[in-house]
Design an enzyme around this catalytic site. Structure first.
Site, PDB file in Angstrom:
ATOM      1  CG  ASP A 103      12.305   3.296  54.007  1.00 53.56           C
ATOM      2  OD1 ASP A 103      13.445   2.845  54.284  1.00 53.56           O
ATOM      3  OD2 ASP A 103      12.100   4.029  53.028  1.00 53.56           O
ATOM      4  CB  SER A 104      10.977  -2.316  55.012  1.00 58.14           C
ATOM      5  OG  SER A 104      10.238  -2.094  53.812  1.00 58.14           O
TER       6      SER A 104
ATOM      7  CG  PHE B 166       8.205   2.784  48.231  1.00 57.41           C
ATOM      8  CD1 PHE B 166       6.890   2.653  47.824  1.00 57.41           C
ATOM      9  CD2 PHE B 166       8.969   3.814  47.687  1.00 57.41           C
ATOM     10  CE1 PHE B 166       6.332   3.535  46.906  1.00 57.41           C
ATOM     11  CE2 PHE B 166       8.418   4.702  46.769  1.00 57.41           C
ATOM     12  CZ  PHE B 166       7.101   4.560  46.376  1.00 57.41           C
TER      13      PHE B 166
ATOM     14  CG  ASP C 123       5.878  -3.163  52.302  1.00 61.46           C
ATOM     15  OD1 ASP C 123       7.103  -2.873  52.282  1.00 61.46           O
ATOM     16  OD2 ASP C 123       4.987  -2.357  51.995  1.00 61.46           O
TER      17      ASP C 123
ATOM     18  N   GLY D  72       1.186   1.100  49.949  1.00 60.97           N
ATOM     19  CA  GLY D  72       0.567   0.898  48.644  1.00 60.97           C
ATOM     20  C   GLY D  72      -0.343   2.022  48.190  1.00 60.97           C
TER      21      GLY D  72
ATOM     22  CG  ASP E 284       7.198   9.144  54.998  1.00 63.06           C
ATOM     23  OD1 ASP E 284       6.291   8.293  55.039  1.00 63.06           O
ATOM     24  OD2 ASP E 284       8.012   9.228  54.051  1.00 63.06           O
TER      25      ASP E 284
ATOM     26  CB  CYS F 207       5.868  31.677  58.604  1.00 59.03           C
ATOM     27  SG  CYS F 207       7.104  30.404  58.910  1.00 59.03           S
TER      28      CYS F 207
ATOM     29  CB  CYS G  76      10.414  29.590  59.972  1.00 61.17           C
ATOM     30  SG  CYS G  76      10.675  30.472  58.421  1.00 61.17           S
TER      31      CYS G  76
ATOM     32  CB  CYS H  20       9.085  34.067  57.899  1.00 61.94           C
ATOM     33  SG  CYS H  20       8.587  32.993  56.526  1.00 61.94           S
TER      34      CYS H  20
ATOM     35  CG  HIS I  33       9.115  28.887  54.715  1.00 58.16           C
ATOM     36  ND1 HIS I  33       8.473  29.720  55.601  1.00 58.16           N
ATOM     37  CD2 HIS I  33       8.169  28.465  53.833  1.00 58.16           C
ATOM     38  CE1 HIS I  33       7.203  29.816  55.263  1.00 58.16           C
ATOM     39  NE2 HIS I  33       6.986  29.066  54.197  1.00 58.16           N
TER      40      HIS I  33
END
Lengths: 399, 399
Positions: free
Chosen positions: A104-105, A108, A158, A233, A283, A321, A323, A326, A352
């Site tokens: 990211d920039s 934020f 931004d 935003g 994300d 699941c 994974c 599990c 998980h």
């Protein structure tokens, strides 16, 4: 140091192709090609804030099926510093992750983590949340830092206006975001090769919950013809209804042939609803942060695994699941680890939850390919109701 | 749920065979056969205190080469409780570890973690270090708890006198340890099958640093003809010289054809010296505890990886190490993780240290097989000088 089990070509040019569309709606399934692997969309990107996806190794991240993760420019700039990372061959090599990376920039964070920031046309002065030291971030510095980190996808710097901000401020943020995006593109050309690897720039749309401003922002950033676009935003404290409405509008304003990334979202229901209106990338810190506090996601909803109810529960966290947690461990065992304050509890819950998100996304992709997305979204939605408080809490704690 | 990658026969009877002896000394190389796998000795057992080897998954433990780990009866009895673990099929299944398991007797903890314990012939009354609640441990309860946990090797409930204790107290502890061992054997027969798995009882020698008492204790416990024997009451604060002297004496007093286990030791130099006098088994929290504070072991000595010196050090922790951390990550990266307080720092340092100990032990075994142990021990010793303070600190913090 290959953790994803894939070998990558240095000369793969970035590209995005839509391969399937939901006949009834805007949902789409595509392929994002990067120098560090091909990613199927819609995709969820785990967050590796400051050089690590918290509580797990990168082998464990790769084993969940994740092929792209996010790194936070703000956090890495402060610690250990982008120059140190550059001297060691960039963020991929520094942290030992050979999958794709998006940074990211810092925009934020300098707004959300800093009440005391000072914004000028040049950039933003802010104080480090670590030691209060003064720093100045500009579109140019954000590009320099991100190019030094060497992510496959870098984000424009931004200005994100807070929810409920004065309409004039939101409008000013849109205009500044456009001007700053121009400076980011001037510096990078939108896509650039460095050390044999390509980095591409995504623009970010602002405009809060104002339809007119969203249309203006979209028109201005699309005009700059970038490899991808993000919707910024949102998920900053607005009601769910407003977020959904704006996401629907925003996605429709972005080009069909470019990836659409809804930043910082989110809860499974938000992902399901946003995919329906044509969003490709997501994300969120949610799966990893919830895991460390002992909350795990299952097909039947959320479990606070620390609860007494699970003391003798021999079932896996989620019996559907796939994974390794599990496959091997009971709810009772994971609950015990949290009771005994063993780090392994956070690790297992994180594995998980990340696996759960990857399975959610592959279920979404399969449903789109098979032309049954609306039905799939309908059956899956409403299992993990977030509630406004949960959202606000997420906003308060930063992403 | 196979983490060691081995499949085990339920009907393997416990056994120990010495396969190589150092021609010049007492060092020996052997095979310990358990229902949960065959273990090459001399062996180091990582400590899985309360259902987890701290900061790592059991897959990561198995990947270091470890095939036997230790569990602490005292901690598991208090949390989550042996009955809960038994209802879930025992400790192997509860924690998802299919390698061999040894549990201690709780004797060491009820004495070392409890100033307020009350000892009678019946047993020991003590207060939980968690909530101060009163508990009473006897040889019978220790056996019941350990049989419920279901380890392959269970330890007798002994009385460990503190270093510097009144000679009469040390002598009384020897007599009581012998009587308690008799009760442990009466309850288990020394070896017993439960649910298709065999559990064998090891006796523990006491006697502090008093040669006469050590000889008396050895004679009395050997007389009970058990599958294996441990040397207790050392590494409790005595000087290194005394510990080495007593280990040499004690090992020589134990039968040639039974495994000899030196409890709670230790530092690499102590292991090298103890192997030389015929010790086969070791356990210690050192590699895992040091890792969590950012101390890693290398062939050139200890590194406090958090130090500024490593900020830009692109070398692996140890360039001769075969662990995944050294294959993938730089000292600079691991240092950054500790600086940023990322859990992954503890995880990576733990994987490395456990791997380091396993490589140390396989180096020891190879040297014995090739008849060059004294030379090997000489070149390896003195690289990780512990210093008395480090020892005392270890004692103070409990094992």
């Amino acid at each position: 140091m290959n953790v994803t089990g894939e070998s990558h070509r240095l000369d793969t040019p970035f590209g995005f192709t839509v391969e399937h569309r939901d006949p009834g709606g805007a949902a789409r399934c595509g392929r994002l090609v990067t120098g560090h692997g091909v990613i199927e969309t819609p995709v969820f990107m785990p967050v590796g804030t400051v050089g690590s996806v918290k509580a797990v190794t990168f082998e464990q991240v790769a084993a969940t099926g994740a092929r792209i993760i996010l790194g936070n420019t703000y956090h890495l700039y402060l610690r250990p510093g982008h120059e140190l990372i550059a001297r060691q061959g960039g963020l991929h090599r520094f942290q030992g992750w050979d999958g794709a990376l998006l940074t990211d920039s810092a925009g934020f964070q300098v707004f959300s983590l800093n009440e005391l920031n000072r914004i000028t046309e040049e950039g933003v002065e802010f104080r480090s949340h670590l030691d209060g030291s003064r720093h100045f971030f500009s579109p140019e510095l954000s590009m320099d830092v991100q190019l030094a980190l060497g992510a496959d996808i870098i984000m424009a710097f931004d200005q994100c206006a807070a929810y409920g901000a004065d309409p004039r401020e939101v409008a000013a943020a849109v205009d500044r975001t456009t001007r700053w995006l121009g400076r980011c593109k001037d510096l990078t050309g939108g896509r650039t090769f460095r050390d044999g690897w390509e980095r591409v720039l995504f623009g970010i749309m602002q405009g809060g919950v104002d339809e007119t401003l969203r249309r203006k922002s979209a028109a201005e950033i699309v005009d700059l013809d970038l490899p991808g676009y993000a919707i910024g935003g949102l998920s900053v404290g607005e009601p769910t209804s407003a977020m959904r409405e704006m996401t629907d509008l925003a996605a429709g304003l972005l080009p069909e042939d470019r990836p659409r990334y809804l930043m910082g979202v989110g809860f499974p229901d938000d992902i399901l609803a946003s995919v329906a209106v044509g969003v490709d990338m997501f994300d969120c810190v949610l799966p990893t942060r919830m895991a460390r506090t002992g909350t795990v996601l299952t097909r039947d909803g959320r479990l606070v695994i620390k609860n007494r109810d699970f003391a003798e529960d021999t079932r896996p966290i989620d019996d559907e699941c796939g994974c390794p947690v599990c496959a091997r461990h009971s709810r009772s065992y994971v609950r015990h680890l949290f009771q005994a304050r063993e780090m392994l509890g956070s690790t297992l819950a994180t594995i998980h939850n990340l696996h759960f998100y990857q399975e959610l996304m592959s279920g979404i992709r399969d449903a789109i390919r098979q032309g049954r997305y609306p039905a799939y979204a309908a059956t899956m939605s409403g299992r993990w109701l977030a509630g406004e408080e949960a959202r606000l809490e997420q906003v308060r704690r930063g992403r």
